[in-house]
Design a protein around this motif. Structure first.
Motif, PDB file in Angstrom:
ATOM      1  N   ASN A 272       0.813  -1.210   0.000  1.00 45.59           N
ATOM      2  CA  ASN A 272       0.000   0.000   0.000  1.00 45.59           C
ATOM      3  C   ASN A 272       0.847   1.262   0.000  1.00 45.59           C
ATOM      4  O   ASN A 272       0.433   2.288  -0.516  1.00 45.59           O
TER       5      ASN A 272
ATOM      6  N   ARG B 155       0.726   0.878  -4.435  1.00 43.78           N
ATOM      7  CA  ARG B 155      -0.605   1.461  -4.624  1.00 43.78           C
ATOM      8  C   ARG B 155      -0.561   2.847  -5.265  1.00 43.78           C
ATOM      9  O   ARG B 155      -1.329   3.110  -6.205  1.00 43.78           O
TER      10      ARG B 155
ATOM     11  N   HIS C   9      -6.990  -2.198  -4.667  1.00 43.52           N
ATOM     12  CA  HIS C   9      -6.724  -2.689  -3.311  1.00 43.52           C
ATOM     13  C   HIS C   9      -6.925  -4.207  -3.228  1.00 43.52           C
ATOM     14  O   HIS C   9      -6.142  -4.907  -2.585  1.00 43.52           O
TER      15      HIS C   9
END
Length: 120
Positions: A43, A47, A70
């Protein structure tokens, strides 16, 4: 200190998701710790890059494609680790939403316990 507490609580949140939803499986708490660390790294590092690369799709879908990003990162983390398994994309989507909601609650609680320090 805050980072370690958040990491352990998010690992517990991942265990809770695995207990509540059968599409996500974890062997033990150490697997949850490793999975939470890998998810945190994904993340943090991957991401933002994926969001920039898929910006047109994200804009057209009014931001709903962020759930797909996600879920793909959640699924990829399970593919890399031995003690963490997700049974498919739908399970990754449901598991990632549950995990994210729990981590948001944990993060807001930790902000109250560990207020930001001001530098004078």
């Amino acid at each position: 200190m805050k980072w370690i507490v958040k990491w352990m609580l998010c690992a517990g949140a991942l265990l809770l998701v695995a207990q509540v939803y059968s599409g996500v499986q974890l062997q033990n708490f150490s697997s949850a710790l490793i999975a939470a660390l890998v998810l945190g790294l994904f993340n943090t590092l991957l991401r933002p890059l994926l969001i920039v690369l898929t910006l047109p799709i994200t804009l057209v879908s009014l931001g709903l494609f962020l759930f797909v990003i996600h879920a793909l990162l959640f699924w990829a983390a399970s593919g890399m680790l031995d003690g963490f398994a997700v049974s498919g994309f739908e399970a990754a989507l449901i598991g990632s939403v549950g995990y994210s909601l729990l981590c948001v609650v944990i993060d807001s609680a930790l902000e109250k316990l560990f207020p930001p320090q001001r530098l004078n």
